[in-house]
Motif scaffolding. Structure first.
Motif, short mmCIF file in Angstrom:
data_model
loop_
_atom_site.label_atom_id
_atom_site.label_comp_id
_atom_site.label_asym_id
_atom_site.label_seq_id
_atom_site.Cartn_x
_atom_site.Cartn_y
_atom_site.Cartn_z
N ASP A 111 38.29 -5.61 51.00
CA ASP A 111 38.16 -5.80 52.50
C ASP A 111 37.00 -4.55 52.97
O ASP A 111 35.91 -5.06 52.62
N GLU A 112 37.42 -3.73 53.77
CA GLU A 112 36.30 -2.84 54.21
C GLU A 112 36.25 -1.62 53.29
O GLU A 112 35.49 -0.41 53.96
N LEU A 113 37.01 -1.55 52.38
CA LEU A 113 36.75 -0.31 51.62
C LEU A 113 36.01 -0.55 50.09
O LEU A 113 36.15 -1.62 49.63
N LEU A 114 35.68 0.45 49.66
CA LEU A 114 35.10 0.64 48.49
C LEU A 114 36.06 0.94 47.45
O LEU A 114 36.22 2.26 47.54
N GLU A 115 36.24 0.15 46.44
CA GLU A 115 37.24 0.82 45.31
C GLU A 115 36.17 1.19 44.22
O GLU A 115 35.29 0.55 43.87
N ILE A 116 36.42 2.51 43.90
CA ILE A 116 35.53 3.17 42.83
C ILE A 116 36.67 3.40 41.55
O ILE A 116 37.55 4.24 41.90
N ARG A 117 36.53 2.67 40.62
CA ARG A 117 37.56 2.94 39.37
C ARG A 117 36.70 3.70 38.27
O ARG A 117 35.76 3.14 37.80
N SER A 118 36.85 4.89 38.11
CA SER A 118 36.40 5.59 36.87
C SER A 118 37.30 5.62 35.81
O SER A 118 38.62 5.89 35.99
N TYR A 119 36.67 5.85 34.60
CA TYR A 119 37.56 5.74 33.41
C TYR A 119 36.97 6.30 32.30
O TYR A 119 35.52 6.40 32.12
N ILE A 120 37.59 6.45 31.14
CA ILE A 120 37.08 6.83 29.75
C ILE A 120 37.52 5.95 28.98
O ILE A 120 38.87 5.93 28.75
N GLY A 121 36.80 5.26 28.31
CA GLY A 121 37.24 4.26 27.32
C GLY A 121 37.66 2.74 27.91
O GLY A 121 36.82 1.99 28.04
N PHE A 122 38.86 2.68 28.57
CA PHE A 122 39.17 1.33 29.20
C PHE A 122 39.39 1.39 30.66
O PHE A 122 40.22 2.48 30.95
N PRO A 123 38.93 0.65 31.74
CA PRO A 123 39.12 0.38 33.07
C PRO A 123 40.68 0.53 32.98
O PRO A 123 41.00 1.20 34.30
N LEU A 124 41.57 -0.08 32.49
CA LEU A 124 42.97 -0.03 32.83
C LEU A 124 43.53 1.33 32.62
O LEU A 124 44.62 1.57 33.20
N GLY A 126 42.05 3.82 33.85
CA GLY A 126 41.21 4.83 34.75
C GLY A 126 42.03 5.23 36.10
O GLY A 126 43.17 4.80 36.20
N LYS A 127 41.39 5.65 36.88
CA LYS A 127 41.62 6.14 38.35
C LYS A 127 40.90 5.46 39.28
O LYS A 127 39.68 5.29 39.07
N SER A 128 41.64 4.93 40.45
CA SER A 128 40.62 4.21 41.44
C SER A 128 40.94 5.29 42.70
O SER A 128 41.77 5.88 42.73
N THR A 129 39.66 5.29 43.24
CA THR A 129 39.36 6.15 44.61
C THR A 129 39.07 5.10 45.56
O THR A 129 38.24 4.19 44.98
N TYR A 130 39.33 5.13 46.89
CA TYR A 130 38.68 4.29 47.89
C TYR A 130 38.16 5.00 49.04
O TYR A 130 38.52 5.90 49.62
N TRP A 131 36.80 4.49 49.06
CA TRP A 131 36.01 4.98 50.15
C TRP A 131 35.70 4.31 51.36
O TRP A 131 35.86 2.94 51.22
N LYS A 132 35.66 4.67 52.47
CA LYS A 132 35.39 4.06 53.67
C LYS A 132 33.98 4.10 54.20
O LYS A 132 33.38 5.27 54.13
N ARG A 133 33.52 3.20 54.63
CA ARG A 133 32.07 3.16 55.47
C ARG A 133 31.95 4.29 56.49
O ARG A 133 32.98 4.19 57.38
N ALA A 134 31.20 5.15 56.40
CA ALA A 134 31.06 6.16 57.46
C ALA A 134 30.24 5.68 58.55
O ALA A 134 29.60 4.69 58.86
N ALA A 135 30.72 6.12 59.74
CA ALA A 135 30.17 6.00 61.00
C ALA A 135 28.78 6.72 61.18
O ALA A 135 28.70 7.55 60.51
N PRO A 136 27.93 5.94 62.03
CA PRO A 136 26.58 6.35 62.11
C PRO A 136 26.54 7.66 62.66
O PRO A 136 27.50 7.90 63.47
N LEU A 137 25.71 8.64 62.22
CA LEU A 137 25.71 9.90 62.94
C LEU A 137 25.16 10.06 64.12
O LEU A 137 24.12 9.39 64.45
#
Length: 137
Positions: A111-124, A126-137
Motif C-alpha cells: 500500500d503506502e508503506l515500504l516493507e524492508i525485510r532484512s535477513y541473514i541466510g533466508f528471508p523467512l 528475517g525481520k520486517s520493518t515498515y517505513w512511511k513516506r516522509a512529508a515534504p520539509l
C-alpha cells in the motif's frame, strides 16, 4: 506492445520508492535515490546523528571496516545496490550503523508503506520493518 513501452512501465513502477521515508520508529529519515539501475538509501536525519553537544556529527564507530569508522553518519548509505524485478527490490544490503552489521534485504511496497525485510541466510528467518513516506520539509 513495444519493448520500449514495457521498459518505461517497468521503470515507472521501480521508481515509486524514490524519495524520502521515515523509519518505523520515526527516528530516521532516509532518502532513496537511484544510480544507474540500482537503488540506494542514505541517512538524511536521525535522532542520534549528533553528539551530546548537538553540533558534532557522530561517526560510524561500529563499522566492521576500521577504515570507515571516522566517517560521519550523515549521508551514509543504509540501503545498498537494490535492483527492481517484478514488484520487488532485491539483491541489496541494509547497513545498521548501531550494530555495524550488514544484512541481505528485500524491499516491497505494501500500500503506502515500504516493507524492508532484512535477513541473514533466508528471508523467512528475517525481520520486517515498515517505513512511511516522509512529508515534504
Amino acid at each position: 506492445m513495444s519493448l520500449s513501452i514495457i521498459a518505461n512501465a517497468q521503470t515507472g513502477n521501480a521508481d515509486r520508492i524514490l524519495g524520502e521515508w521515515l523509519s518505523e520508529e520515526k527516528d530516521r529519515r532516509i532518502e532513496i535515490y537511484k544510480t544507474g539501475s540500482e537503488y540506494f538509501g542514505r541517512l538524511l536525519w536521525s535522532s542520534e546523528l549528533f553528539e551530546t553537544d548537538g553540533k558534532t556529527s557522530r561517526k560510524d564507530v561500529q563499522n566492521k571496516d576500521e577504515s570507515l569508522r571516522d566517517r560521519n553518519l550523515l549521508h551514509v548509505n543504509l540501503l545498498l545496490n537494490f535492483v527492481y524485478d517484478a514488484g520487488t527490490w532485491d539483491d541489496g544490503k541494509m547497513y545498521d550503523p548501531q550494530s555495524g552489521k550488514t544484512y541481505s534485504c528485500i524491499i516491497r511496497l505494501r500500500d503506502e508503506l515500504l516493507e524492508i525485510r532484512s535477513y541473514i541466510g533466508f528471508p523467512l528467518l528475517g525481520k520486517s520493518t515498515y517505513w512511511k513516506r516522509a512529508a515534504p520539509l
